[in-house]
Design a protein around this motif. Structure first.
Motif, PDB file in Angstrom:
ATOM      1  N   LEU A   1       0.822  -1.213   0.000  1.00 30.57           N
ATOM      2  CA  LEU A   1       0.000   0.000   0.000  1.00 30.57           C
ATOM      3  C   LEU A   1       0.855   1.262   0.000  1.00 30.57           C
ATOM      4  CD1 LEU A   1      -2.752  -0.848   2.638  1.00 30.57           C
ATOM      5  CD2 LEU A   1      -3.098  -0.544   0.187  1.00 30.57           C
TER       6      LEU A   1
ATOM      7  N   ARG B   1       0.722   4.123  -2.590  1.00 30.68           N
ATOM      8  CA  ARG B   1      -0.493   4.050  -3.401  1.00 30.68           C
ATOM      9  C   ARG B   1      -1.305   5.334  -3.256  1.00 30.68           C
ATOM     10  NH1 ARG B   1      -4.739  -0.838  -2.987  1.00 30.68           N
ATOM     11  NH2 ARG B   1      -2.830  -1.958  -3.505  1.00 30.68           N
TER      12      ARG B   1
ATOM     13  N   PHE C   1      -4.951   6.953  -4.205  1.00 28.14           N
ATOM     14  CA  PHE C   1      -6.314   6.598  -4.574  1.00 28.14           C
ATOM     15  C   PHE C   1      -6.894   7.686  -5.469  1.00 28.14           C
ATOM     16  CE2 PHE C   1      -5.333   4.001  -1.009  1.00 28.14           C
ATOM     17  CZ  PHE C   1      -6.060   2.839  -1.178  1.00 28.14           C
TER      18      PHE C   1
ATOM     19  N   THR D   1     -11.792  10.004   1.727  1.00 28.42           N
ATOM     20  CA  THR D   1     -10.576   9.365   1.219  1.00 28.42           C
ATOM     21  C   THR D   1     -10.234   8.116   2.030  1.00 28.42           C
ATOM     22  OG1 THR D   1      -8.975  10.631   2.564  1.00 28.42           O
ATOM     23  CG2 THR D   1      -9.691  11.626   0.479  1.00 28.42           C
TER      24      THR D   1
ATOM     25  N   GLN E   1     -12.052   5.005   1.031  1.00 28.93           N
ATOM     26  CA  GLN E   1     -11.470   4.297  -0.113  1.00 28.93           C
ATOM     27  C   GLN E   1     -10.425   3.283   0.352  1.00 28.93           C
ATOM     28  OE1 GLN E   1     -10.113   7.897  -2.095  1.00 28.93           O
ATOM     29  NE2 GLN E   1     -11.445   7.408  -3.837  1.00 28.93           N
ATOM     30  N   LEU E   2      -9.575   3.709   1.274  1.00 24.60           N
ATOM     31  CA  LEU E   2      -8.542   2.809   1.803  1.00 24.60           C
ATOM     32  C   LEU E   2      -9.185   1.620   2.505  1.00 24.60           C
ATOM     33  CD1 LEU E   2      -5.621   2.058   2.610  1.00 24.60           C
ATOM     34  CD2 LEU E   2      -5.914   3.568   4.598  1.00 24.60           C
TER      35      LEU E   2
ATOM     36  N   ALA F   1      -6.143  -4.332   1.021  1.00 29.34           N
ATOM     37  CA  ALA F   1      -5.485  -3.528   2.056  1.00 29.34           C
ATOM     38  C   ALA F   1      -5.108  -4.341   3.285  1.00 29.34           C
ATOM     39  CB  ALA F   1      -6.377  -2.364   2.456  1.00 29.34           C
TER      40      ALA F   1
ATOM     41  N   VAL G   1      -1.060   6.643   0.671  1.00 29.99           N
ATOM     42  CA  VAL G   1      -0.523   5.943   1.838  1.00 29.99           C
ATOM     43  C   VAL G   1       0.962   6.289   1.902  1.00 29.99           C
ATOM     44  CG1 VAL G   1      -0.146   3.720   2.958  1.00 29.99           C
ATOM     45  CG2 VAL G   1      -2.238   4.105   1.640  1.00 29.99           C
TER      46      VAL G   1
ATOM     47  N   CYS H   1      -1.408   8.068   6.425  1.00 30.36           N
ATOM     48  CA  CYS H   1      -2.088   8.458   5.189  1.00 30.36           C
ATOM     49  C   CYS H   1      -2.149   9.972   5.083  1.00 30.36           C
ATOM     50  CB  CYS H   1      -3.519   7.928   5.176  1.00 30.36           C
ATOM     51  SG  CYS H   1      -3.641   6.164   5.365  1.00 30.36           S
TER      52      CYS H   1
END
Length: 148
Positions: A7, A10, A12, A67, A70-71, A77, A109, A123
């Motif tokens: 992650l 990453r 998003f 946000t 989404q994670l 994940a 992340v 994050c």
């Protein structure tokens, strides 16, 4: 399943635009006991040079939450919500959030640190306005407990 180390880095997709409403700012201000007139009275905010009421600094969590969802929804994940504690929060503002702003957030992340069987997931949510200008970076650290 442990937190996926892949992650890190990453990014998003940007969230849908969120239109900051005057009443939402007022409601949030009441909830966090922010009683300064700039949070409730447009005339007080305008006297300070703003176009409308000014959101308290922690209001950025409203956009950051989209946000983080989404994670948490990412199937790879390895993060289970029932094992998550919000451990830390920071904000770095370019300017205050004001009613009438249309904000979009994008989560990246930034890092994962393992502590025993637990993971600290850092994050960064970059929040921008309708012109693409930076408004705030909201940084969260999530403590994700192990399966045990």
């Amino acid at each position: 399943m442990p937190v996926n180390p892949e992650l890190v880095g990453r990014a998003f997709a940007p969230t849908a635009p969120y239109l900051v409403g005057r009443e939402k700012v007022r409601e949030f201000a009441r909830a966090v006991l922010a009683d300064d007139p700039q949070h409730h009275d447009p005339a007080a905010a305008q006297a300070l040079g703003y176009s409308d009421v000014v959101a308290p600094p922690t209001f950025a969590m409203v956009v950051q939450d989209f946000t983080l969802q989404q994670l948490l929804a990412a199937p790879d994940a390895g993060i289970v919500l029932s094992r998550v504690i919000h451990a830390e929060q920071k904000f770095r503002y370019s300017r205050p959030i004001v009613a009438g702003d249309e904000l979009t957030g994008q989560l990246t992340v930034a890092g994962i640190r393992t502590l025993g069987g637990n993971a600290m997931v850092t994050c960064d949510a970059e929040v921008t306005d309708a012109t693409g200008a930076h408004v705030v970076t909201a940084t969260s650290v999530l403590l994700v407990g192990d399966d045990a």
